[in-house]
Motif scaffolding. Structure first.
Motif, PDB file in Angstrom:
ATOM      1  N   LEU A 287       0.896  -1.160   0.141  1.00 25.45           N
ATOM      2  CA  LEU A 287      -0.105  -0.002  -0.132  1.00 25.45           C
ATOM      3  C   LEU A 287       0.784   1.496   0.179  1.00 25.45           C
ATOM      4  N   HIS A 288       1.893   1.065   0.902  1.00 26.09           N
ATOM      5  CA  HIS A 288       2.773   2.618   0.925  1.00 26.09           C
ATOM      6  C   HIS A 288       3.439   2.691  -0.461  1.00 26.09           C
ATOM      7  N   GLN A 289       3.868   1.698  -1.002  1.00 27.34           N
ATOM      8  CA  GLN A 289       4.408   1.923  -2.476  1.00 27.34           C
ATOM      9  C   GLN A 289       3.550   2.195  -3.438  1.00 27.34           C
ATOM     10  N   ALA A 290       2.258   1.644  -3.365  1.00 29.92           N
ATOM     11  CA  ALA A 290       1.120   1.916  -4.446  1.00 29.92           C
ATOM     12  C   ALA A 290       1.124   3.335  -4.367  1.00 29.92           C
ATOM     13  N   LEU A 291       0.500   3.928  -3.054  1.00 33.27           N
ATOM     14  CA  LEU A 291       0.169   5.144  -2.844  1.00 33.27           C
ATOM     15  C   LEU A 291       1.360   6.302  -3.398  1.00 33.27           C
ATOM     16  N   ALA A 292       2.576   5.772  -3.565  1.00 34.88           N
ATOM     17  CA  ALA A 292       3.773   6.719  -3.969  1.00 34.88           C
ATOM     18  C   ALA A 292       3.971   6.643  -5.698  1.00 34.88           C
ATOM     19  N   CYS A 293       2.928   5.817  -6.096  1.00 36.20           N
ATOM     20  CA  CYS A 293       3.104   5.729  -7.836  1.00 36.20           C
ATOM     21  C   CYS A 293       2.337   6.431  -8.620  1.00 36.20           C
ATOM     22  N   PRO A 294       2.453   7.260  -9.460  1.00 39.27           N
ATOM     23  CA  PRO A 294       1.351   7.906 -10.131  1.00 39.27           C
ATOM     24  C   PRO A 294       0.506   7.391 -11.111  1.00 39.27           C
ATOM     25  N   THR A 295       0.924   6.067 -11.409  1.00 38.53           N
ATOM     26  CA  THR A 295       0.128   5.353 -12.503  1.00 38.53           C
ATOM     27  C   THR A 295      -0.772   4.330 -11.554  1.00 38.53           C
ATOM     28  N   THR A 296      -0.591   4.078 -10.363  1.00 41.39           N
ATOM     29  CA  THR A 296      -1.550   3.264  -9.693  1.00 41.39           C
ATOM     30  C   THR A 296      -3.110   3.612  -9.621  1.00 41.39           C
ATOM     31  N   ARG A 297      -3.831   2.710 -10.168  1.00 38.31           N
ATOM     32  CA  ARG A 297      -5.387   2.866 -10.270  1.00 38.31           C
ATOM     33  C   ARG A 297      -5.959   2.022  -9.484  1.00 38.31           C
ATOM     34  N   TYR A 298      -5.584   0.917  -9.325  1.00 41.77           N
ATOM     35  CA  TYR A 298      -6.230  -0.252  -8.682  1.00 41.77           C
ATOM     36  C   TYR A 298      -5.575  -0.783  -7.642  1.00 41.77           C
ATOM     37  N   LEU A 299      -6.358  -1.077  -6.462  1.00 38.75           N
ATOM     38  CA  LEU A 299      -5.657  -1.955  -5.320  1.00 38.75           C
ATOM     39  C   LEU A 299      -6.614  -3.369  -5.214  1.00 38.75           C
ATOM     40  N   ASP A 300      -5.946  -4.261  -4.742  1.00 38.37           N
ATOM     41  CA  ASP A 300      -6.437  -5.470  -4.548  1.00 38.37           C
ATOM     42  C   ASP A 300      -5.558  -6.090  -3.306  1.00 38.37           C
ATOM     43  N   LEU A 301      -5.791  -5.224  -2.198  1.00 34.34           N
ATOM     44  CA  LEU A 301      -4.709  -5.840  -1.019  1.00 34.34           C
ATOM     45  C   LEU A 301      -5.821  -6.442   0.308  1.00 34.34           C
ATOM     46  N   ASP A 302      -6.626  -7.328  -0.186  1.00 36.35           N
ATOM     47  CA  ASP A 302      -7.368  -7.917   0.916  1.00 36.35           C
ATOM     48  C   ASP A 302      -6.799  -9.299   1.212  1.00 36.35           C
ATOM     49  N   GLY A 303      -5.776  -9.648   1.349  1.00 33.49           N
ATOM     50  CA  GLY A 303      -5.030 -10.864   1.598  1.00 33.49           C
ATOM     51  C   GLY A 303      -5.224 -11.261   3.011  1.00 33.49           C
ATOM     52  N   ASP A 304      -5.311 -10.407   3.923  1.00 36.16           N
ATOM     53  CA  ASP A 304      -5.278 -10.812   5.458  1.00 36.16           C
ATOM     54  C   ASP A 304      -6.825 -11.014   5.864  1.00 36.16           C
ATOM     55  N   LEU A 305      -7.622 -10.658   5.190  1.00 39.35           N
ATOM     56  CA  LEU A 305      -9.309 -10.819   5.713  1.00 39.35           C
ATOM     57  C   LEU A 305      -9.629 -12.138   6.048  1.00 39.35           C
ATOM     58  N   ASP A 306      -9.065 -12.989   5.383  1.00 37.20           N
ATOM     59  CA  ASP A 306      -9.291 -14.584   5.512  1.00 37.20           C
ATOM     60  C   ASP A 306      -8.709 -15.566   6.085  1.00 37.20           C
ATOM     61  N   ILE A 307      -7.610 -14.972   6.928  1.00 33.92           N
ATOM     62  CA  ILE A 307      -6.592 -15.665   7.772  1.00 33.92           C
ATOM     63  C   ILE A 307      -7.242 -15.620   9.238  1.00 33.92           C
ATOM     64  N   VAL A 308      -7.196 -16.772   9.999  1.00 33.49           N
ATOM     65  CA  VAL A 308      -7.523 -16.682  11.326  1.00 33.49           C
ATOM     66  C   VAL A 308      -6.922 -15.808  12.406  1.00 33.49           C
ATOM     67  N   ARG A 309      -5.620 -15.778  12.015  1.00 35.90           N
ATOM     68  CA  ARG A 309      -4.898 -14.618  12.937  1.00 35.90           C
ATOM     69  C   ARG A 309      -3.734 -14.097  12.359  1.00 35.90           C
ATOM     70  N   ASP A 310      -3.385 -12.908  12.699  1.00 36.22           N
ATOM     71  CA  ASP A 310      -2.366 -12.118  11.974  1.00 36.22           C
ATOM     72  C   ASP A 310      -1.384 -11.733  13.049  1.00 36.22           C
ATOM     73  N   PRO A 311      -0.170 -12.101  13.060  1.00 33.98           N
ATOM     74  CA  PRO A 311       0.769 -11.616  14.356  1.00 33.98           C
ATOM     75  C   PRO A 311       1.010  -9.918  14.076  1.00 33.98           C
ATOM     76  N   ALA A 312       0.628  -9.454  13.095  1.00 39.12           N
ATOM     77  CA  ALA A 312       1.009  -8.060  12.678  1.00 39.12           C
ATOM     78  C   ALA A 312      -0.193  -7.286  12.774  1.00 39.12           C
ATOM     79  N   GLN A 313      -0.256  -5.907  13.573  1.00 40.11           N
ATOM     80  CA  GLN A 313      -1.150  -5.101  13.697  1.00 40.11           C
ATOM     81  C   GLN A 313      -0.621  -3.452  13.117  1.00 40.11           C
ATOM     82  N   GLY A 314      -1.796  -2.865  13.022  1.00 42.33           N
ATOM     83  CA  GLY A 314      -1.599  -1.559  12.657  1.00 42.33           C
ATOM     84  C   GLY A 314      -1.279  -1.477  10.907  1.00 42.33           C
ATOM     85  N   GLY A 315      -0.640  -0.526  10.539  1.00 39.52           N
ATOM     86  CA  GLY A 315      -0.074  -0.205   8.948  1.00 39.52           C
ATOM     87  C   GLY A 315      -1.119   0.553   8.281  1.00 39.52           C
ATOM     88  N   TYR A 316      -2.418   0.287   8.470  1.00 42.51           N
ATOM     89  CA  TYR A 316      -3.420   1.134   7.816  1.00 42.51           C
ATOM     90  C   TYR A 316      -4.695   0.727   8.314  1.00 42.51           C
TER      91      TYR A 316
END
Length: 353
Positions: free
Chosen positions: A304-333
């Motif tokens: 996400l941080h890199q995508a927002l720094a690129c002028p040609t970014t038009r689409y995000l598909d960054l939902d890869g954590d929504l279906d995991i039971v637990r994520d050791p990471a928190q925050g970010g966005y």
């Protein structure tokens, strides 16, 4: 700002339910984490989720590469471009491991500068909507899941297809009939079509009001896309066929095969190679989509941080954590009504427990 110690660990995490695409079903994933510390007291995090069906990198290969990266101890993270080149040279068969170390080095440097990573890279966008993905299920199950995602505030759905083009068209018609008219639909056959099936979908592209068709045919048949009219190729986004800056140049420059590139850090090797692809997209007129595997929000935050720094970014598909039971990471966005907004914190803004 010298690297002093490296900690590597991994966790095997089930998905909330099996997730199926045209060639594979996933029930659980192994997430790899790396933490680097420096002599200035700063630390940076990275995460990997390799995709062996796409890149050939197994969990064993990824873990071995991450363990070997302890050799970077004593290097100065301020020499970031040189370190990224070294990663590419020494670990060419482990792009996800490369990506984990790459994002940890970026996280470290941005924390040292007391800036969100996207600002260190040169922010172009404040926030963007992400799609949420509907895996291959029965028609009724997919319709129910789509309505559930819309009820949770998502306005962009990515629909997995690829097993039968006629059944796929019926599903898309039903989605258009039963969902609000402002919902955006993009489709991903994951290499499941031949040229005839792709043409079947493209004949209904405007009627179904699709955003794009992602990686419709097998990587080995990518060149066959040249038989399509140039206007139809503009409806395509390459994913599995796009694993390196060289692929971006090959398929996006002269007589381009697509209108857009799907960048995944786990395919290309991290933020450094991703920027090379992004620069080529700017020169060749391709739009950028930023995608993911099933991943931790740590690596999604990096994308996400890199995508927002690129002028040609038009689409995000960054939902890869929504279906995991637990994520050791928190925050970010945060995700609010489907809109991804990075936290205003140094680096990636991530903590790991």
């Amino acid at each position: 700002m010298k690297l002093t110690s490296c900690r590597v660990f991994q966790e095997h995490i089930p998905l909330t339910q099996p997730f199926t695409i045209s060639y594979h079903t996933t029930e659980a994933i192994t997430l790899h984490f790396v933490e680097w510390q420096t002599d200035t007291g700063h630390h940076g995090w990275g995460s990997a989720s390799p995709g062996p069906q796409v890149t050939g990198e197994t969990d064993e290969v990824c873990n071995a590469a991450l363990q070997a990266m302890s050799a970077f101890q004593g290097e100065d993270v301020r020499h970031l471009p040189r370190l990224l080149r070294q990663l590419e040279i020494e670990f060419p068969k482990a792009p996800a491991a490369q990506a984990a170390a790459d994002m940890a080095f970026h996280d470290l440097l941005a924390r040292r500068l007391d800036l969100p990573l996207t600002d260190m890279l040169g922010r172009c966008h404040a926030a963007l909507p992400t799609s949420v993905t509907l895996g291959l299920r029965s028609l009724d199950e997919t319709l129910a899941e789509a309505k559930e995602k819309v009820a949770h505030g998502f306005s962009v759905l990515k629909v997995k297809l690829g097993q039968n083009s006629e059944a796929d068209l019926e599903l898309l018609r039903r989605l258009r009939e039963e969902l609000p008219q402002d919902i955006l639909l993009r489709v991903d056959p994951n290499q499941g079509y031949d040229l005839q099936a792709l043409r079947t979908i493209l004949t209904k592209f405007d009627e179904l009001r699709l955003e794009f068709v992602e990686q419709p045919m097998p990587v080995s048949q990518t060149e066959e896309l040249r038989s399509l009219p140039a206007a139809e190729r503009q409806h395509l986004v390459l994913d599995e066929s796009l694993q390196s800056p060289g692929d971006a140049l090959r398929y996006g420059f002269q007589d381009p095969l697509c209108g857009g590139f799907n960048i995944k850090l786990m395919k290309c090797g991290g933020l450094g190679p991703a920027r090379q692809i992004a620069n080529l997209s700017e020169q060749t007129g391709r739009t950028l989509m930023w995608g993911c595997n099933d991943e931790s929000r740590l690596s999604l935050a990096a994308a996400l941080h890199q995508a927002l720094a690129c002028p040609t970014t038009r689409y995000l598909d960054l939902d890869g954590d929504l279906d995991i039971v637990r994520d050791p990471a928190q925050g970010g966005y945060t995700i609010e009504k489907g809109i991804m907004v990075p936290l205003d914190q140094p680096g990636l803004g991530i903590t790991v427990s």
